[in-house]
Design a protein around this motif. Structure first.
Motif, short mmCIF file in Angstrom:
data_model
loop_
_atom_site.label_atom_id
_atom_site.label_comp_id
_atom_site.label_asym_id
_atom_site.label_seq_id
_atom_site.Cartn_x
_atom_site.Cartn_y
_atom_site.Cartn_z
N LYS A 77 0.85 -1.08 0.10
CA LYS A 77 -0.11 -0.04 -0.11
C LYS A 77 0.89 1.34 -0.06
CE LYS A 77 -3.34 0.25 3.16
NZ LYS A 77 -4.13 0.15 4.25
N ALA A 81 0.80 3.98 -2.71
CA ALA A 81 0.59 5.49 -2.59
C ALA A 81 1.55 6.48 -2.88
CB ALA A 81 0.32 5.78 -1.03
N ASN A 82 2.86 6.03 -2.98
CA ASN A 82 4.31 6.79 -3.09
C ASN A 82 5.14 5.93 -4.12
OD1 ASN A 82 3.34 8.80 -1.39
ND2 ASN A 82 4.27 7.53 0.40
#
Length: 85
Positions: A77, A81-82
């Motif tokens: 995750k 996200a990044n």
């Protein structure tokens, strides 16, 4: 019962017994060893008995090794996200 299912059940018993033994590193070394041995056994079970039985054995193994899966999920995750990091 096939030899693959027998190996998977022996793996499950060994994983549960390992959980009862005290450990200084919170069983992470044992988890790595169980993962390294369990993935080929899972492939063998799936090959011999089909994908439904393979998914059942995967769920049984995931219930034993839930924390490595939780940490892997959190890592994935964070990567989604990044993605630049």
């Amino acid at each position: 019962m096939t030899a693959a299912l027998t190996a998977a059940l022996i793996w499950l018993v060994a994983a549960n017994v390992t959980g009862f033994i005290p450990s200084r590193d919170y069983h992470w070394r044992a988890a790595y060893a169980l993962i390294a041995v369990g993935i080929p056994i899972l492939g063998w079970v799936t090959w011999v008995n089909g994908p439904i039985v393979g998914l059942i054995i995967f769920a049984m193994g995931a219930s034993v090794l839930r924390w490595p899966l939780v940490y892997f999920w959190r890592w994935m995750k964070a990567k989604v996200a990044n993605p630049a990091e």
